[in-house]
Design an enzyme around this catalytic site. Structure first.
Site, PDB file in Angstrom:
ATOM      1  N   SER A 119      -3.479   2.640  12.591  1.00 34.80           N
ATOM      2  CA  SER A 119      -4.102   2.336  11.517  1.00 34.80           C
ATOM      3  C   SER A 119      -5.741   2.355  11.629  1.00 34.80           C
ATOM      4  CB  SER A 119      -3.704   0.822  11.208  1.00 34.80           C
ATOM      5  OG  SER A 119      -4.035  -0.054  12.146  1.00 34.80           O
ATOM      6  N   HIS A 148      -0.444   7.016   8.433  1.00 37.31           N
ATOM      7  CA  HIS A 148      -0.750   5.593   7.984  1.00 37.31           C
ATOM      8  C   HIS A 148       0.267   4.998   7.095  1.00 37.31           C
ATOM      9  CE1 HIS A 148      -3.669   2.108   7.630  1.00 37.31           C
ATOM     10  NE2 HIS A 148      -2.548   1.639   8.496  1.00 37.31           N
ATOM     11  N   GLU A 166      -1.317   7.333   4.031  1.00 41.01           N
ATOM     12  CA  GLU A 166      -2.742   8.010   4.341  1.00 41.01           C
ATOM     13  C   GLU A 166      -2.330   8.947   5.313  1.00 41.01           C
ATOM     14  OE1 GLU A 166      -6.693   5.191   4.314  1.00 41.01           O
ATOM     15  OE2 GLU A 166      -5.384   4.650   5.788  1.00 41.01           O
ATOM     16  N   ASN A 206      -7.895   0.560   5.696  1.00 39.35           N
ATOM     17  CA  ASN A 206      -8.188  -0.464   6.377  1.00 39.35           C
ATOM     18  C   ASN A 206      -9.772  -0.754   6.239  1.00 39.35           C
ATOM     19  OD1 ASN A 206      -5.955  -1.282   7.050  1.00 39.35           O
ATOM     20  ND2 ASN A 206      -5.810  -0.191   8.940  1.00 39.35           N
TER      21      ASN A 206
END
Ligand SMILES: CC(C)(COP(=O)(O)OP(=O)(O)OC[C@H]1O[C@@H](n2cnc3c(N)ncnc32)[C@H](O)[C@@H]1OP(=O)(O)O)[C@@H](O)C(=O)NCCC(=O)NCCSC(=O)C[C@@H](O)CCCCCCCCCCCCC(=O)O
Length: 525
Positions: free
Chosen positions: A411, A432, A444, A482
């Site tokens: 991540s 991700h 992602e 994130n």
């Protein structure tokens, strides 16, 4: 945009506005011209409205931003013209009759539908309501209860249910247009007075208050934080008044939505979700120039929360998966979790036991990587430790065939550094997923410096196949998702420092519309 074809006393108006026959301004104008021409032509005894390929998927959503949705003739004008026509108008429906397309259909005097056609009012999901009389005609056609179910939920239904509810007069297996033309000829000259939907009474009016309360409760649970469902319900309740007064209520409820920020945001999301899978790279590569490789089978390294979730996402799409752990105990734990989740889906009737068994028959397990000599893809989903990931990638690189894609669910870690442990950095990419990976839509796809265009194309294809919205992002700490989440997490933490309880923060976030609050998400990670 609208073909005008005459057939033995029937005028066929066939909408031809690819890709989905949206009711853009030109289309509306041409439908109006067709209706006028058919009305004036003494040879024409009946009219059929249909669409080439599919019926009509609704208003042209781009026009809500440009403003041309309100230019004459509007969909409201068309619905009124159709319903008040002195000659019978029959809708011939195949494919989708959605939103404004559905409103056109229910303004026609009859509806003939192909057995595979779909009906619905998805307006609520783009922040508006069926504003061309849909909230008034639909309850008059199907009753208050069904209208309070289908309009605020935006749910699509098939032709069989549409027939049961009285939306459709006849369901056909063959060519709906041919059947509709035949039917139109057969009813030409018959009185239309009881075929005008706006003139009908609303069934179920005696239970109005309890039906409304139940609809509000459900909408608040299922569409948390969204304002459109409540306005939809208020507008549908307006159908208990005479039609013209109900239309005024629909207009005023609609006005509040058409001027809301939620409408703009949801419509932005509608187009963004469709744009994201269409990737392109600075070098010019895109699906136009590069083909992805389909994934026939895959392995997931790590049977923790993320690994099992990713395995489930693939199994649900019919991709055979080998779940791999270094330790039998962890593997068994992961498999038990996966089976528990599927058993939950069976008990919630999301899938049948037979479907569950078929899905699980595609799950294999392995301790260690030795068996991974014939897989198209490996996704690593172990905990965030660069040294461990590099060790795993080096080993996978030795064991897997040279064409196998090696992707990581990191991540935040550097994709290029992970790729450097292999002799195939062009096939290394970050996939991700977000918790829970079997449910969350965003994927992602993180492109490293040496990731090839073919790998990116394959990952985008893969994402779409497993039902995600895949987005290509660059390789930097935390990628995009994130980086956004960090700010959100910091603010949530500050609230705790200021004296709130985690469950209170979660409750506020969930009432705002997020499926899980920030602390519940962290508990899952
Ligand atoms: C139809 C689908 C289910 C097909 O899915 P599929 O997966 O096959 O395809 P995609 O989703 O990828 O779509 C392909 C392609 O098409 C684009 N697109 C899809 N739908 C639309 C659309 N409706 N409009 C525009 N573009 C659309 C999509 O973006 C893709 O484009 P790309 O470039 O990426 O290839 C699926 O597409 C789907 O679900 N579509 C949406 C269906 C929907 O939401 N329909 C409802 C639309 S809203 C509506 O109909 C409103 C009506 O109720 C009434 C509005 C009346 C307004 C009149 C008010 C007059 C007021 C006057 C007052 C004036 C007074 C004043 O001014 O004061």
């Amino acid at each position: 945009m609208v073909d005008y074809i005459t057939r033995d006393g029937v005028a066929l108006l066939q909408v031809n506005n690819p890709p989905v026959n949206a009711l853009s301004h030109n289309v509306r104008a041409e439908i109006k011209n067709g209706l006028d021409e058919a009305g004036q032509d003494k040879q024409i005894k009946a009219i059929v409205i249909s669409g080439k390929r599919s019926f009509i998927a609704g208003a042209d959503i781009t026009e809500f931003k440009s403003g041309s949705y309100s230019e004459w003739p509007t969909i409201i004008d068309l619905c009124d013209l159709i319903e008040s026509s002195g000659k019978p108008v029959v809708a011939a429906i195949k494919g989708f009759a959605l939103g404004g397309g559905h409103e056109i259909a229910i303004s026609c005097h009859y509806r003939i539908a192909h057995e595979k056609s779909k009906f619905g009012f998805p307006e609520v999901d783009i922040g508006i309501l069926p504003a061309a009389g849909g909230t008034q005609r639909f309850p008059r056609l199907v009753g208050l209860e069904a209208a309070l179910d289908l309009i605020p939920s935006g749910r699509h239904i098939g032709a069989a249910q549409a027939f049961k509810l009285g939306i459709v007069d006849k369901v056909v297996r063959g060519d709906a247009v041919e059947e509709a033309v035949k039917f139109a000829k057969s009813i030409a000259g018959e009185p239309l007075v009881d075929r005008r939907t706006s003139q009908r009474p609303v069934m179920g009016a005696e239970n109005a208050v309890s039906l409304r309360d139940a609809a509000v409760k459900l909408a608040m649970k299922k569409k948390k934080g969204m304002i459109a469902p409540i306005h939809c319900i208020k507008a549908v309740m307006g159908s208990l008044l005479p039609f013209e007064q109900g239309m005024e209520i629909e207009a005023s409820e609609g006005f509040m939505l058409f001027t809301s920020g939620q409408m703009g945001a949801l419509q932005y999301a509608f187009f963004a979700q469709r744009a994201a899978p269409k990737w392109s790279l600075p070098c010019g590569a895109s699906f136009k120039t590069v083909k992805g490789r389909p994934i026939r089978n895959a392995a997931v390294i790590g049977a923790g929360t993320m690994g099992t979730g990713i395995a489930m996402a693939m199994l649900n799409a019919g991709i055979p998966v080998t779940l791999v752990e270094q330790d039998r105990k962890f593997l068994d734990k992961g498999v038990s979790l996966l089976k528990l989740l599927y058993a939950g889906s069976v008990s919630l009737r999301k899938i049948t036991q037979d479907q569950c068994d078929a899905i699980l028959s595609k799950l294999n397990t392995a301790v260690g990587y030795k068996s991974l000599t014939n897989v198209d893809l490996v996704i690593e989903a172990v905990y965030e430790n660069m040294a461990l990931k590099k060790q795993i990638f080096a080993e996978l690189d030795r064991i897997c065939p040279p064409e196998t894609f090696l992707w990581t669910n990191t991540s935040a870690l550097d994709i290029d550094e992970i790729a450097s442990a292999t002799r195939r950095p062009d096939k290394v990419l970050g996939t991700h997923f977000f918790v829970p990976a079997y449910h969350m839509k965003l994927l992602e796809n993180v492109r490293g410096k040496l990731t090839s265009a073919e790998t990116v194309a394959s990952a985008q294809m893969f994402g779409t196949r497993i039902g995600k919205i895949p987005v290509v992002v660059g390789n930097c700490h935390g990628f995009v998702g994130n980086r956004m989440l960090h700010k959100y997490a910091h603010e949530s933490d500050f609230l705790i420092e200021e004296g709130c309880w985690p469950e209170d923060v979660d409750m506020v976030a969930e009432n705002f519309g997020l499926p899980l609050g920030p602390f519940k998400v962290r508990d899952l990670s």
